[in-house]
Design a protein around this motif. Structure first.
Motif, PDB file in Angstrom:
ATOM      1  N   TYR A 148       0.803  -1.226   0.000  1.00 42.34           N
ATOM      2  CA  TYR A 148       0.000   0.000   0.000  1.00 42.34           C
ATOM      3  C   TYR A 148       0.833   1.270   0.000  1.00 42.34           C
ATOM      4  O   TYR A 148       0.283   2.370   0.028  1.00 42.34           O
ATOM      5  N   TYR A 149       2.149   1.133  -0.068  1.00 43.33           N
ATOM      6  CA  TYR A 149       2.997   2.326  -0.100  1.00 43.33           C
ATOM      7  C   TYR A 149       2.815   3.058  -1.426  1.00 43.33           C
ATOM      8  O   TYR A 149       2.842   2.464  -2.489  1.00 43.33           O
ATOM      9  N   GLU A 150       2.615   4.362  -1.349  1.00 43.44           N
ATOM     10  CA  GLU A 150       2.431   5.167  -2.551  1.00 43.44           C
ATOM     11  C   GLU A 150       3.507   6.244  -2.632  1.00 43.44           C
ATOM     12  O   GLU A 150       3.918   6.815  -1.627  1.00 43.44           O
ATOM     13  N   THR A 151       3.984   6.483  -3.841  1.00 42.41           N
ATOM     14  CA  THR A 151       4.978   7.509  -4.100  1.00 42.41           C
ATOM     15  C   THR A 151       4.851   7.969  -5.538  1.00 42.41           C
ATOM     16  O   THR A 151       4.386   7.209  -6.397  1.00 42.41           O
ATOM     17  N   SER A 152       5.272   9.193  -5.795  1.00 36.75           N
ATOM     18  CA  SER A 152       5.255   9.701  -7.169  1.00 36.75           C
ATOM     19  C   SER A 152       6.442   9.169  -7.971  1.00 36.75           C
ATOM     20  O   SER A 152       6.510   9.340  -9.188  1.00 36.75           O
ATOM     21  N   LEU A 153       7.387   8.520  -7.270  1.00 39.50           N
ATOM     22  CA  LEU A 153       8.558   7.942  -7.939  1.00 39.50           C
ATOM     23  C   LEU A 153       8.217   6.545  -8.443  1.00 39.50           C
ATOM     24  O   LEU A 153       8.237   5.574  -7.683  1.00 39.50           O
ATOM     25  N   ASN A 154       7.899   6.441  -9.721  1.00 40.16           N
ATOM     26  CA  ASN A 154       7.475   5.155 -10.280  1.00 40.16           C
ATOM     27  C   ASN A 154       8.532   4.071 -10.122  1.00 40.16           C
ATOM     28  O   ASN A 154       8.213   2.916  -9.831  1.00 40.16           O
ATOM     29  N   TRP A 155       9.790   4.427 -10.306  1.00 36.09           N
ATOM     30  CA  TRP A 155      10.869   3.434 -10.214  1.00 36.09           C
ATOM     31  C   TRP A 155      10.956   2.838  -8.810  1.00 36.09           C
ATOM     32  O   TRP A 155      11.256   1.660  -8.644  1.00 36.09           O
ATOM     33  N   LEU A 156      10.663   3.652  -7.790  1.00 36.88           N
ATOM     34  CA  LEU A 156      10.716   3.165  -6.415  1.00 36.88           C
ATOM     35  C   LEU A 156       9.499   2.300  -6.106  1.00 36.88           C
ATOM     36  O   LEU A 156       9.626   1.209  -5.527  1.00 36.88           O
ATOM     37  N   ARG A 157       8.311   2.761  -6.511  1.00 41.75           N
ATOM     38  CA  ARG A 157       7.094   1.999  -6.262  1.00 41.75           C
ATOM     39  C   ARG A 157       7.160   0.631  -6.942  1.00 41.75           C
ATOM     40  O   ARG A 157       6.804  -0.382  -6.339  1.00 41.75           O
ATOM     41  N   GLU A 158       7.630   0.590  -8.181  1.00 32.64           N
ATOM     42  CA  GLU A 158       7.703  -0.678  -8.909  1.00 32.64           C
ATOM     43  C   GLU A 158       8.698  -1.635  -8.263  1.00 32.64           C
ATOM     44  O   GLU A 158       8.451  -2.846  -8.187  1.00 32.64           O
ATOM     45  N   ALA A 159       9.831  -1.120  -7.790  1.00 35.01           N
ATOM     46  CA  ALA A 159      10.817  -1.974  -7.130  1.00 35.01           C
ATOM     47  C   ALA A 159      10.249  -2.572  -5.853  1.00 35.01           C
ATOM     48  O   ALA A 159      10.458  -3.760  -5.560  1.00 35.01           O
ATOM     49  N   ILE A 160       9.509  -1.775  -5.110  1.00 35.91           N
ATOM     50  CA  ILE A 160       8.905  -2.248  -3.861  1.00 35.91           C
ATOM     51  C   ILE A 160       7.837  -3.301  -4.140  1.00 35.91           C
ATOM     52  O   ILE A 160       7.787  -4.348  -3.482  1.00 35.91           O
ATOM     53  N   ARG A 161       6.994  -3.059  -5.126  1.00 37.24           N
ATOM     54  CA  ARG A 161       5.888  -3.962  -5.425  1.00 37.24           C
ATOM     55  C   ARG A 161       6.367  -5.338  -5.902  1.00 37.24           C
ATOM     56  O   ARG A 161       5.667  -6.335  -5.735  1.00 37.24           O
ATOM     57  N   ARG A 162       7.556  -5.388  -6.501  1.00 41.11           N
ATOM     58  CA  ARG A 162       8.046  -6.660  -7.047  1.00 41.11           C
ATOM     59  C   ARG A 162       8.554  -7.616  -5.971  1.00 41.11           C
ATOM     60  O   ARG A 162       8.735  -8.813  -6.229  1.00 41.11           O
ATOM     61  N   ILE A 163       8.793  -7.157  -4.768  1.00 43.06           N
ATOM     62  CA  ILE A 163       9.365  -7.998  -3.722  1.00 43.06           C
ATOM     63  C   ILE A 163       8.324  -8.981  -3.192  1.00 43.06           C
ATOM     64  O   ILE A 163       7.202  -8.601  -2.860  1.00 43.06           O
ATOM     65  N   GLU A 164       8.694 -10.255  -3.122  1.00 43.20           N
ATOM     66  CA  GLU A 164       7.833 -11.292  -2.555  1.00 43.20           C
ATOM     67  C   GLU A 164       8.211 -11.474  -1.081  1.00 43.20           C
ATOM     68  O   GLU A 164       9.319 -11.910  -0.787  1.00 43.20           O
ATOM     69  N   VAL A 165       7.304 -11.144  -0.183  1.00 45.54           N
ATOM     70  CA  VAL A 165       7.573 -11.257   1.250  1.00 45.54           C
ATOM     71  C   VAL A 165       7.024 -12.584   1.768  1.00 45.54           C
ATOM     72  O   VAL A 165       5.856 -12.907   1.550  1.00 45.54           O
ATOM     73  N   VAL A 166       7.877 -13.349   2.441  1.00 47.16           N
ATOM     74  CA  VAL A 166       7.484 -14.648   2.987  1.00 47.16           C
ATOM     75  C   VAL A 166       7.818 -14.680   4.472  1.00 47.16           C
ATOM     76  O   VAL A 166       8.959 -14.422   4.857  1.00 47.16           O
ATOM     77  N   GLN A 167       6.830 -14.973   5.299  1.00 50.12           N
ATOM     78  CA  GLN A 167       7.067 -15.087   6.743  1.00 50.12           C
ATOM     79  C   GLN A 167       7.491 -16.519   7.049  1.00 50.12           C
ATOM     80  O   GLN A 167       6.687 -17.454   7.005  1.00 50.12           O
ATOM     81  N   THR A 168       8.781 -16.703   7.327  1.00 50.38           N
ATOM     82  CA  THR A 168       9.308 -18.042   7.575  1.00 50.38           C
ATOM     83  C   THR A 168      10.701 -17.941   8.180  1.00 50.38           C
ATOM     84  O   THR A 168      11.370 -16.908   8.066  1.00 50.38           O
ATOM     85  N   GLU A 169      11.149 -19.009   8.812  1.00 49.33           N
ATOM     86  CA  GLU A 169      12.531 -19.107   9.275  1.00 49.33           C
ATOM     87  C   GLU A 169      13.415 -19.398   8.056  1.00 49.33           C
ATOM     88  O   GLU A 169      13.099 -20.261   7.241  1.00 49.33           O
ATOM     89  N   HIS A 170      14.535 -18.692   7.944  1.00 51.83           N
ATOM     90  CA  HIS A 170      15.320 -18.841   6.721  1.00 51.83           C
ATOM     91  C   HIS A 170      15.913 -20.235   6.538  1.00 51.83           C
ATOM     92  O   HIS A 170      16.015 -20.715   5.416  1.00 51.83           O
ATOM     93  N   LEU A 171      16.295 -20.910   7.632  1.00 49.87           N
ATOM     94  CA  LEU A 171      16.877 -22.242   7.484  1.00 49.87           C
ATOM     95  C   LEU A 171      15.856 -23.216   6.908  1.00 49.87           C
ATOM     96  O   LEU A 171      16.167 -23.981   5.990  1.00 49.87           O
ATOM     97  N   SER A 172      14.638 -23.191   7.426  1.00 49.81           N
ATOM     98  CA  SER A 172      13.613 -24.107   6.916  1.00 49.81           C
ATOM     99  C   SER A 172      13.303 -23.806   5.454  1.00 49.81           C
ATOM    100  O   SER A 172      13.081 -24.721   4.654  1.00 49.81           O
ATOM    101  N   PHE A 173      13.291 -22.532   5.076  1.00 51.74           N
ATOM    102  CA  PHE A 173      13.033 -22.157   3.676  1.00 51.74           C
ATOM    103  C   PHE A 173      14.158 -22.662   2.781  1.00 51.74           C
ATOM    104  O   PHE A 173      13.906 -23.253   1.717  1.00 51.74           O
ATOM    105  N   LEU A 174      15.401 -22.444   3.201  1.00 54.31           N
ATOM    106  CA  LEU A 174      16.543 -22.875   2.400  1.00 54.31           C
ATOM    107  C   LEU A 174      16.541 -24.386   2.192  1.00 54.31           C
ATOM    108  O   LEU A 174      16.830 -24.872   1.092  1.00 54.31           O
ATOM    109  N   CYS A 175      16.203 -25.115   3.238  1.00 52.82           N
ATOM    110  CA  CYS A 175      16.203 -26.580   3.144  1.00 52.82           C
ATOM    111  C   CYS A 175      15.184 -27.092   2.129  1.00 52.82           C
ATOM    112  O   CYS A 175      15.338 -28.193   1.589  1.00 52.82           O
ATOM    113  N   GLN A 176      14.166 -26.292   1.853  1.00 51.06           N
ATOM    114  CA  GLN A 176      13.113 -26.700   0.929  1.00 51.06           C
ATOM    115  C   GLN A 176      13.420 -26.319  -0.523  1.00 51.06           C
ATOM    116  O   GLN A 176      12.686 -26.709  -1.432  1.00 51.06           O
ATOM    117  N   GLN A 177      14.506 -25.550  -0.739  1.00 48.43           N
ATOM    118  CA  GLN A 177      14.820 -25.088  -2.085  1.00 48.43           C
ATOM    119  C   GLN A 177      15.755 -26.045  -2.806  1.00 48.43           C
ATOM    120  O   GLN A 177      16.596 -26.703  -2.198  1.00 48.43           O
TER     121      GLN A 177
END
Length: 264
Positions: A148-177
């Motif tokens: 929901y972050y809004e800015t007039s800077l399109n390059w910043l908004r697009e970079a933020i929107r592309r990030i996939e946020v995952v709530q998890t412990e990093h070790l368990s995630f890595l082990c599954q990759q």
């Protein structure tokens, strides 16, 4: 787990009406929704015996935690990338980590996401950035704040929107990759001592996961990375030696350094 208790409630501003985004946040986190009415945040927290109150405001969710508040904001990334775009300095993500267009970048310790945003800008639309956050408090606040972050800077908004946020412990995630799933695997663990006093980061330290990295985590990161594993720490930190990292990059003028493990 977060550094505070598990009792968090969700509400709106005094004149706010709970919409679909509030319902989605409650469904995702299991936090209780409490109608605001004319009550103050302090009164709501006291009535519900809650450690924190999340208020959905115009720009997304804000956690009120005692006298502090925590919410997503890209200030550090915004300033860094603005300098990068003007050619005044090459961002650390490009200079030290070598992030480039089309890369798949895994940030195992997302926090407020400054480094993930810089990486997302550099990999552009053809790349991918996944941000892992173990704190069940930080992850949803940053995820919805980014959405929901809004800015007039399109390059910043697009970079933020592309990030996939995952709530998890990093070790368990890595082990599954699968092996070689990401070009760069990156860690910026919570320093045992802050490198500087920051009012904006003080609430984050209260709710973030402060556990040190495990050697097993680094081993899995090496398996998952195609090009390199990077760990950010205080300059002179003994963590590099403990984790078996021998290549450390960072100038004497910087308070932080980057341990780099080349893969392949």
């Amino acid at each position: 787990m977060s550094g505070i208790g598990t009792k968090i409630i969700v509400t709106t501003t005094r004149k706010g009406i709970p919409g679909s985004e509030v319902a989605a946040l409650v469904a995702e986190t299991g936090w209780e929704y409490v109608p605001r009415g004319e009550l103050s945040i302090e009164t709501l927290a006291r009535n519900k015996e809650a450690e924190g109150v999340v208020v959905w405001e115009a720009g997304g969710p804000i956690l009120y935690l005692g006298n502090d508040k925590f919410f997503f904001h890209p200030n550090m990334a915004k300033n860094r990338l603005a300098q990068h775009r003007k050619g005044r300095s090459t961002d650390i993500m490009a200079r030290v980590l070598g992030v480039r267009t089309g890369d798949e970048f895994l940030d195992c310790t997302l926090g407020l996401g400054a480094d993930a945003i810089a990486a997302s800008y550099l990999v552009e639309e053809t790349g991918r950035v996944v941000g892992l956050e173990s704190s069940p408090v930080v992850a949803p606040l940053v995820k919805w704040g980014m959405a929901y972050y809004e800015t007039s800077l399109n390059w910043l908004r697009e970079a933020i929107r592309r990030i996939e946020v995952v709530q998890t412990e990093h070790l368990s995630f890595l082990c599954q990759q699968a092996s070689g799933s990401f070009d760069i695997v990156y860690f910026d663990p919570m320093f045992r001592e802050p490198v500087r006093t920051s009012q904006a980061l003080a609430p984050l330290r209260a709710i973030a996961d402060a556990h040190p990295l495990q050697q097993e985590t680094i081993k899995e990161a090496i398996r998952v990375a195609r090009r390199k594993v990077v760990v950010k720490e205080r300059r002179g930190s003994s963590e590099f030696e403990r984790l078996g990292i021998h290549t450390v990059v960072g100038g004497e003028s910087s308070r932080v350094a980057y341990g780099v493990i080349a893969v392949g």
